[in-house]
Design an enzyme around this catalytic site. Structure first.
Site, PDB file in Angstrom:
ATOM      1  N   ASP A  92       0.811  -1.055  -0.404  1.00 30.19           N
ATOM      2  CA  ASP A  92       0.167  -0.016  -0.006  1.00 30.19           C
ATOM      3  C   ASP A  92       1.173   1.493  -0.021  1.00 30.19           C
ATOM      4  O   ASP A  92       2.273   1.045   0.414  1.00 30.19           O
ATOM      5  CB  ASP A  92      -0.895  -0.145   1.144  1.00 30.19           C
ATOM      6  N   ASP A 271      -7.483  -8.170   1.856  1.00 29.39           N
ATOM      7  CA  ASP A 271      -6.802  -8.225   3.138  1.00 29.39           C
ATOM      8  C   ASP A 271      -7.032  -7.281   4.291  1.00 29.39           C
ATOM      9  O   ASP A 271      -7.750  -6.516   4.455  1.00 29.39           O
ATOM     10  CB  ASP A 271      -5.247  -7.171   2.667  1.00 29.39           C
TER      11      ASP A 271
END
Length: 376
Positions: A92, A271
């Site tokens: 990310d 996730d």
């Protein structure tokens, strides 16, 4: 990166596909264990592969930037070599950490100034910086720099934040075009849909993201406190707009039931820290419901930890033994629980994929969700 659809469910929007990367293939729908600082907490890499059957893991740009730092990662040859992981990695961009550090950061058009949660030192991330850091980390899939709005969020702020996220995306795309991968393999940028829980903003953002023609797309800003039904509604709107021939990644979600419901809406990738974080606190997920292993009810229950489980810990250890380990503050308790929960999540999405290919996913999902949400 290449994405190929292999099958669709007749009674929902669920899809089964394959993502091909330079570090291997990923069968979707998929759950990605969170390896924030180059480790899935308490679980060795060999267990992630052989027992949990992870196909991809997630790393965190903000945390890896602070330690060990990009210089160390670059000297090591990237995160794959640093942590001895040969399969795909997604990172990310740090946008969620910007959201979570509300008392330690200042957002402007140029980027975000923030203070380290470790030592209080000051740092600055622009969209370009986020791309440069992810180049040095070396993930196969990298995320655009965005702002994750809180819930609830006023409409005006949500709109301004979304528009800035779109402008930041243009800068991320340009930076990726200006730079090259550092370690001899491709890196793929996913943009992120924002817009809080406002239908018109989610529609506008999804249309903008779809117009970028990226190799994959993400949905951010959900699972931040909104009711599940609102999350599902936003997901449904966005998945109806994002390209069908590109993978869709719902960031930070969620419970097993959340995952099955969002697979039904057309999401391919997930996730969440929930399986590993809850495991360390004695909270287990099973296909028949959840168990709090610190409860006294397990003190003399010598049955297998999970008779329906798919990994070695489920049959090898009893509920009474795991309860004893938690009561004694033994580290083995957290290892057993983490391996169980992650293996369960991976087996659940694998089973979902098979039902999609078999054509009976909707029926199976509707049967599973009530079981997954009960407490044992």
């Amino acid at each position: 990166m290449k994405f190929t659809l292999k099958g669709k469910d007749a009674e929902s929007s669920a899809r089964a596909g394959v993502i091909e990367t330079d570090h291997g293939t990923i069968e979707t729908p998929i759950f990605m264990p969170v390896g924030t600082v180059g480790t899935v907490k308490g679980v060795p890499q060999q267990d992630l592969v052989s027992t949990i059957e992870s196909q991809i893991i997630l790393g965190n740009t903000y945390h890896l930037y602070l330690r060990p730092g990009t210089d160390i990662l670059q000297q090591a040859g990237g995160l794959h070599k640093f942590m001895n992981w040969e399969l795909p990695i997604l990172t990310d961009s740090g946008g969620f950490q910007v959201y979570s550090l509300s008392d330690r950061r200042k957002i402007s058009e140029e980027g975000v100034k923030f203070k380290s949660h470790i030592d209080g030192s000051s740092h600055f991330f622009s969209p370009e910086d986020a791309m440069d850091v992810q180049r040095k980390i070396g993930a196969d899939i990298v995320m655009a720099f965005d702002e994750c709005t809180p819930y609830p969020c006023e409409y005006g702020y949500a709109r301004e934040s979304m528009e800035m996220t779109h402008r930041w995306l243009t800068r991320c795309v340009n930076r990726m075009k200006e730079t090259e991968p550092l370690y001899g393999y491709e890196q793929t940028l996913f943009p992120i849909v924002q817009g809080s829980t406002y239908k018109d903003l989610r529609t506008q953002s999804a249309e903008f993201i779809a117009s970028q023609n990226a190799e994959g797309n993400a949905i951010g800003g959900l699972s931040v406190g909104e009711p599940h039904e609102e999350m599902y509604e936003m997901c449904d709107i966005v998945c109806g707009i994002l390209p069908e021939d590109k993978p869709r990644y719902l960031m930070g979600v969620g419970t097993p039931a959340n995952i099955l419901e969002c697979i039904a809406l057309g999401v391919d990738m997930f996730d969440c820290v929930m399986p590993s974080r809850n495991a360390r606190n004695g909270y287990l997920f099973t296909r028949n419901g959840t168990m709090n292993m610190k409860n006294a009810k397990w003190i003399n229950d010598f049955s297998p930890l999970d008779p329906d489980g798919t990994c070695f810990v489920d049959q090898q250890y009893s509920k009474a033994y795991l309860r004893h380990l938690f009561a004694s503050n033994e580290l083995l308790a957290m290892y057993i629980s983490s391996v169980h929960n992650l293996a369960f999540y991976l087996s659940l999405v694998k089973e979902a994929r098979q039902h999609i290919l078999d054509g009976d996913f909707r029926e199976w999902k509707d049967m599973m969700v009530p079981k997954l949400t009960q407490r044992l």
